[in-house]
Scaffold this active site. Sequence first.
Site, PDB file in Angstrom:
ATOM      1  N   SER A 154       0.825  -1.204   0.000  1.00 14.91           N
ATOM      2  CA  SER A 154       0.000   0.000   0.000  1.00 14.91           C
ATOM      3  C   SER A 154       0.862   1.258   0.000  1.00 14.91           C
ATOM      4  CB  SER A 154      -0.895  -0.002   1.247  1.00 14.91           C
ATOM      5  OG  SER A 154      -1.947   0.910   1.124  1.00 14.91           O
ATOM      6  N   PRO A 155       0.368   2.345  -0.617  1.00 15.62           N
ATOM      7  CA  PRO A 155       1.119   3.602  -0.555  1.00 15.62           C
ATOM      8  C   PRO A 155       1.339   4.041   0.886  1.00 15.62           C
ATOM      9  CG  PRO A 155      -0.641   3.747  -2.178  1.00 15.62           C
ATOM     10  CD  PRO A 155      -0.867   2.476  -1.417  1.00 15.62           C
ATOM     11  N   TYR A 166      -7.317  14.966   0.894  1.00 16.91           N
ATOM     12  CA  TYR A 166      -6.439  15.771   0.063  1.00 16.91           C
ATOM     13  C   TYR A 166      -7.271  16.477  -1.011  1.00 16.91           C
ATOM     14  CZ  TYR A 166      -2.911  13.203   2.635  1.00 16.91           C
ATOM     15  OH  TYR A 166      -2.148  12.677   3.652  1.00 16.91           O
ATOM     16  N   ARG A 204      -8.064   5.899  -5.779  1.00 17.65           N
ATOM     17  CA  ARG A 204      -8.283   5.660  -4.341  1.00 17.65           C
ATOM     18  C   ARG A 204      -9.325   6.649  -3.848  1.00 17.65           C
ATOM     19  NH1 ARG A 204      -4.391   4.359   0.806  1.00 17.65           N
ATOM     20  NH2 ARG A 204      -4.463   2.349  -0.248  1.00 17.65           N
ATOM     21  N   ARG A 213       1.200  -1.522   7.118  1.00 14.16           N
ATOM     22  CA  ARG A 213       2.022  -1.818   8.299  1.00 14.16           C
ATOM     23  C   ARG A 213       2.659  -3.205   8.272  1.00 14.16           C
ATOM     24  NH1 ARG A 213      -1.894   1.693  10.037  1.00 14.16           N
ATOM     25  NH2 ARG A 213      -1.170   3.458  11.298  1.00 14.16           N
TER      26      ARG A 213
END
Length: 789
Positions: free
Chosen positions: A435-436, A596, A644, A738
């Site tokens: 994942s980013p 964002y 996303r 993670r």
Amino acid sequence: MTSPAGPRPGNPSTGPHRIAVIGGGPGGLYAAALLKRLDPERDITLWERNAPDDTFGFGVVLSDETLGGIEHADPTVHRALQKEFVRWDDIDIVHRGHTQTSGGHGFAALGRRRLLEILHERCASLGVRLRFRTQAPPAAELAVSYDLVIAADGVHSPTRTAHADSFGPRLTNHRCRYIWLAADFALDAFRFETAETAYGVMQLHGYPFSRPSPDRHPSTRPFGPPDDSGASTVIVEMREEVWRAAGFDTCDPAESTRHCAAIFADALGGRPLRSNNSSWLTFSTVVNAHWSHGNTVLIGDAAHTAHFSIGSGTKLAVEDALALAACIEEQPGLPAALAAYESERRPVVESTQRAAAASLRWFEELGRYVDQPPRQFAFNLLTRSRRVTHDNLRLRDASFTAAVEEEFGCPPGTPPMFTPLRLRGLELRNRVVVSPMDMYSATDGVPGDFHLVHLGARALGGAGLVMTEMVCVSPEGRITPGCTGLYTSAQATAWTRITDFVHTGSPGTAIGVQLGHSGRKGATKLMWDGIDQPLDEGDWPLVAASPIPYAHGVNQVPHTLDRAGLDAVREQFADAAHRADACGFDLLELHCAHGYLLSGFLSPLTNHRTDRYGGSLENRLRYPLEVFDAVRERWPDDRPMTVRISATDWARGGTTAEDAVEIARAFVAHGADAIDVSTGQVVPFERPEYGRSYQTPYADRIRNTLCVPVIAVGAISSWDDVNSLLLAGRADLCALARPHLYDPHWTLHAAAEQGHAGPGAPWPLPYRAGSRIPPTGRTDAPKPRLTLG
């Protein structure tokens, strides 16, 4: 080991002597019996407003874990239960005329009436005073004259209501109606059956709780009151709107019972159903901030509820009673005992409630899955709560699981996660995505050696697709001074170095770039210096859909993008996409999530515009779609694009799950090849429902509503979770963040742990010697929780 006749020698009891129990359900009765057994000198009185032979519902299911606790704590009760239990292993799932049977599940059930009789007898033999047909005095009154008040007074607990300020209850009603009924024959297995009617989808849950007597075949048994000889619980459930459309809202109980029997006539073999004062209910999830108040404590449904589709509320209530009795025995005083009881039980209950919520939602959205192939539908149902997983089911029933894998398209001997997936001209060798993850380690937007090692290591680690962090399209679009960019030739050169390494060092691994603009969340410190906190110096002006700071009084107020600004930012995205093509990226993702810039246009909480880019969802989508189109035009046709999104803002008035489906639909219509479904991080006052795989239901909804590929994210931490989500048809790719920070070789280790060495997980030649799992030491199981001789 405690004495069967009272406190441990040399450790005088400081526990409660006079105990009042409100409610004569299994939890209250068992708590009374245990506490009296632990100390025969205790004075225990139980109030039950109904008669001893009154009961609601029919069969009760208990797990082996619960039965083990009963066996250790009270062998007498356990022996009595053992004589009554009906046991079976199979689950039958009937859908569109196909029956899928999965074995190895292990259930035990008995009639609720018989369970109560056993507990009545046990309490009476120990000297507990049972006051039937008697309303208990209020808990506050009992608390004055008794040392301990146990409120086992059910889902509508008067005790909880009377002391709501202390217990802090929160009740949530759900979207389905259901009714408890019985059939006077024993089903062969736990049965789930769907009925697709003119009114909508309905669901039957059924299981046996007594077997027929040997001299009478169940098909000839006359219909009448139960005699605990050949009977099954039958629950019929459907969405509220289906219930109303079918006319159940105007039916009396007898009519409802007949109507349900007619709808599920095949499952019942044409036999009737029986009611016991049954009415249509709406399930209510009960959560309490605190389980005790002074010397009053809640157990069972008074304290918490879990949807019936994952098991019996009786199980939780009995386990509460066991834990409460053990803590009273072990702790030096009542306050410590009640604190220990809640501390021990709350994590277990919360885990159960999370699983129950997932199961409940699955049945609420049953109509979404009815077009799945029969075996996948069955696997999806079996794994709906995440308590049963792919690996667990493979141990229980290898042949059923192998059939589901074959139908999914797994090559022989290949776990689902190592099955390839094609998006446009790109074939991913497996379904794992790194994942980013923002690293905040760039200088002037240029990725350096850290990024080469970070992304290169994860590419060597076996993932099918490695994603960059959010790569910003302009200096003003950075989140922090340490964010990477793709708005200069120096940045492009640095990214090319990284993509070249991935393609040559780990052939077959794809690398994707995520393009984004910080919007109102820019000009902040590095994460470890203060996440979302404004820079002390060197900041830059921010732009956004509307002049709303991320945190009022903390973050900078952004400028509203005007026509010229909208055009300029759109071109910045397009230029960055052109550079990404030249860098050799295999996939491009447009970041429209997490508050964002583009996400800020989508959410009504952050977009207050009154022009054509604000207001309705169609208008709020307009600018992100314009940017998508500009990027798609500059990105090669044979390479995929994903988007996303934040599928919910986790805040009132924000983006909803229904909105997310429409957002995804719009991007797919414009050419998105897959939707990367995240949630939240849009507003600082969000209230996420954290938990294992907590975001995947949103990906599931989009995938199975629109039939489009999705990337699921959010606390997916095990390869077993990945396999389960893929095989159930809830996701096409799984992105993990993670776990890849903890273990860059997570994917290769997942292959090794599953004994897989196929093309979906090739070890780099220099690492091949490490492809076997190192030996580990042994561990011993914990001793029983509470043991009485």
